[in-house]
Design an enzyme around this catalytic site. Structure first.
Site, PDB file in Angstrom:
ATOM      1  N   VAL A  15       0.842  -1.203   0.000  1.00  0.00           N
ATOM      2  CA  VAL A  15       0.000   0.000   0.000  1.00  0.00           C
ATOM      3  C   VAL A  15       0.877   1.254   0.000  1.00  0.00           C
ATOM      4  CG1 VAL A  15      -1.741   1.301   1.292  1.00  0.00           C
ATOM      5  CG2 VAL A  15      -1.940  -1.179   1.097  1.00  0.00           C
ATOM      6  N   ARG A  40      14.105  -2.983   9.735  1.00  0.00           N
ATOM      7  CA  ARG A  40      14.573  -3.881   8.665  1.00  0.00           C
ATOM      8  C   ARG A  40      14.878  -3.134   7.374  1.00  0.00           C
ATOM      9  NH1 ARG A  40      10.213  -6.632  10.858  1.00  0.00           N
ATOM     10  NH2 ARG A  40       8.777  -5.544   9.470  1.00  0.00           N
ATOM     11  N   ARG A 100     -10.951   2.891  12.622  1.00  0.00           N
ATOM     12  CA  ARG A 100     -12.100   3.034  11.698  1.00  0.00           C
ATOM     13  C   ARG A 100     -13.436   3.179  12.396  1.00  0.00           C
ATOM     14  NH1 ARG A 100     -10.349  -1.748   7.721  1.00  0.00           N
ATOM     15  NH2 ARG A 100      -8.582  -0.737   6.699  1.00  0.00           N
ATOM     16  N   CYS A 128     -10.654  -2.447   2.247  1.00  0.00           N
ATOM     17  CA  CYS A 128     -10.623  -2.455   0.777  1.00  0.00           C
ATOM     18  C   CYS A 128     -11.932  -2.922   0.127  1.00  0.00           C
ATOM     19  CB  CYS A 128      -9.459  -3.299   0.276  1.00  0.00           C
ATOM     20  SG  CYS A 128      -9.215  -4.836   1.178  1.00  0.00           S
ATOM     21  N   SER A 157      -3.407 -10.064  -2.759  1.00  0.00           N
ATOM     22  CA  SER A 157      -2.666  -8.839  -2.421  1.00  0.00           C
ATOM     23  C   SER A 157      -3.361  -8.076  -1.298  1.00  0.00           C
ATOM     24  CB  SER A 157      -2.511  -7.943  -3.652  1.00  0.00           C
ATOM     25  OG  SER A 157      -3.777  -7.681  -4.211  1.00  0.00           O
ATOM     26  N   HIS A 230     -10.341  -7.034  -6.155  1.00  0.00           N
ATOM     27  CA  HIS A 230     -11.414  -7.700  -5.411  1.00  0.00           C
ATOM     28  C   HIS A 230     -12.709  -7.610  -6.211  1.00  0.00           C
ATOM     29  CE1 HIS A 230      -8.814  -7.961  -2.081  1.00  0.00           C
ATOM     30  NE2 HIS A 230      -9.331  -7.083  -1.247  1.00  0.00           N
TER      31      HIS A 230
END
Ligand code: NAP
Length: 324
Positions: A15, A40, A100, A128, A157, A230
């Site tokens: 994203v 990382r 949310r 999504c 994904s 999707h």
């Protein structure tokens, strides 16, 4: 539009990197861009419009002077760092599910409830599969929404890099079963009521975005072996009688929707054509003969673009328009 300082948390992820792509495509008015990820990836270089930028370590980063902070690194990171970014004065656009459903935090799809975008603080980007259903349901809102039944077909994904790795490398590290040549009726964890977290998100977020807190909604969310895009089958019952042609026109003319509905010529939306696109594609629009005023819709969108990055960038651009 005034140039602003932007931070992207999770810039190395699916994203986050797509937010950078969409910002560049839309000529986002950036003064300074700060890219952040975990320890990382700190020190890695990422390109933005021809410049190479070094990724910083979120844990050591300050948000002083940042105007817009995109968060795309998961709920725990948003819980721990988004409030400090907001306190430092940034408008935080959070892709995780952390805030949310918080009553004081707006949940926004700009072409539906853009007026809910605050000037400062945190604004949440919806789930999504929910995002892509909002413009179509908003287009039907004038008929009165009575009940919504969602069945989804969601790309790997949607689980980030981990989901793509399981499909592409034939692994079984993230999903509980192989995802190749398979279909898993299981997205997010199961709750006591038998629904998954993803199903709860679709139900609750739909009500919040549409400002219909009592709307009856149910969902079955399913993972399919598709990389991007999707699909949602939405069965919508309406309060009022409708003329099907007029209803289709409402969908076709709503901001953010592309109608692809010509069954005689095999025209309907599919993930392969939605991938890389920012719009929501709607087809297979037909009357539900089993109820008085029902309609079936087939809704497809790129989950990483409109389902996440594009919607987040659209929220930011709308907020900036207001700040002009
Ligand atoms: P992803 O590809 O796995 O990327 C995760 C990002 O988070 C990476 O940049 C990673 O950085 C960073 N990160 C992980 N741990 C961190 C830490 N301790 N400190 C700072 N950064 C850390 O995941 P994604 O799919 O982009 O998802 C990101 C968020 O968006 C999640 O909240 C997800 O639920 C949400 N979302 C995803 C989608 C979708 O379709 N994929 C749609 C809507 C919402 P490193 O490189 O350092 O590991």
């Amino acid at each position: 539009m005034k140039k602003v300082n932007v931070a992207v948390v999770g810039a190395t992820g699916l994203v986050g990197s797509t937010i950078l792509k969409v910002m560049a495509e839309r000529d986002f008015p950036v003064a300074e861009l700060t890219l952040l990820a975990s320890e990382r990836s700190a020190g890695h270089q990422l390109a933005y419009r021809g410049d190479m930028l070094t990724v910083g370590n979120l844990a050591e980063a300050s948000f002083d002077g940042i105007d817009i902070a995109f968060f795309a690194a998961g709920s725990g990171i948003s819980r721990d760092h988004a409030p400090r970014a907001a306190q430092a004065g940034a408008l935080v656009i959070d892709n995780s599910s952390m805030f949310r459903m918080a009553p004081d935090i707006p949940l926004v799809v700009p072409e539906v409830n853009g007026d809910d975008i605050p000037e400062k603080g945190i604004v949440a980007n919806p789930n999504c599969s929910t995002i892509q259903c909002m413009a179509p349901l908003h287009a039907l809102k004038p008929y009165g929404l009575k009940r919504v039944v969602y069945s989804t077909y969601q790309a790997v994904s949607g689980s980030g890099m981990k989901g793509l790795r399981d499909l592409d490398e034939h692994k079984q590290e993230f999903y509980p079963y192989p995802i190749q040549a398979n279909v898993l009726p299981h997205i997010d964890s199961f709750r006591e009521d038998g629904y998954t977290g993803e199903e709860h998100k679709m139900i609750n977020e739909t009500r919040k975005i549409l400002h219909l807190p009592e709307l009856p909604v149910t969902a079955t969310t399913v993972r399919v072996p598709v990389r991007f895009g999707h699909c949602v089958s939405a069965n919508v019952e309406l309060e009022n009688a409708f003329d099907l042609k007029e209803l289709v026109d409402r969908l076709a003319t709503h901001e953010g929707i592309v109608l692809m509905d010509d069954p005689a010529h095999n025209v309907y939306p599919m993930p392969t054509m939605a991938e890389g696109r920012d719009e929501v594609f709607v087809g297979r629009v037909r009357r539900d003969m089993s109820v008085n005023n029902g309609v079936n819709l087939w809704i497809v969108a790129d989950n990483v673009r409109k389902g996440a990055a594009t919607n987040a960038v659209q929220i930011a651009l709308k907020a900036l328009e207001r700040m002009k």
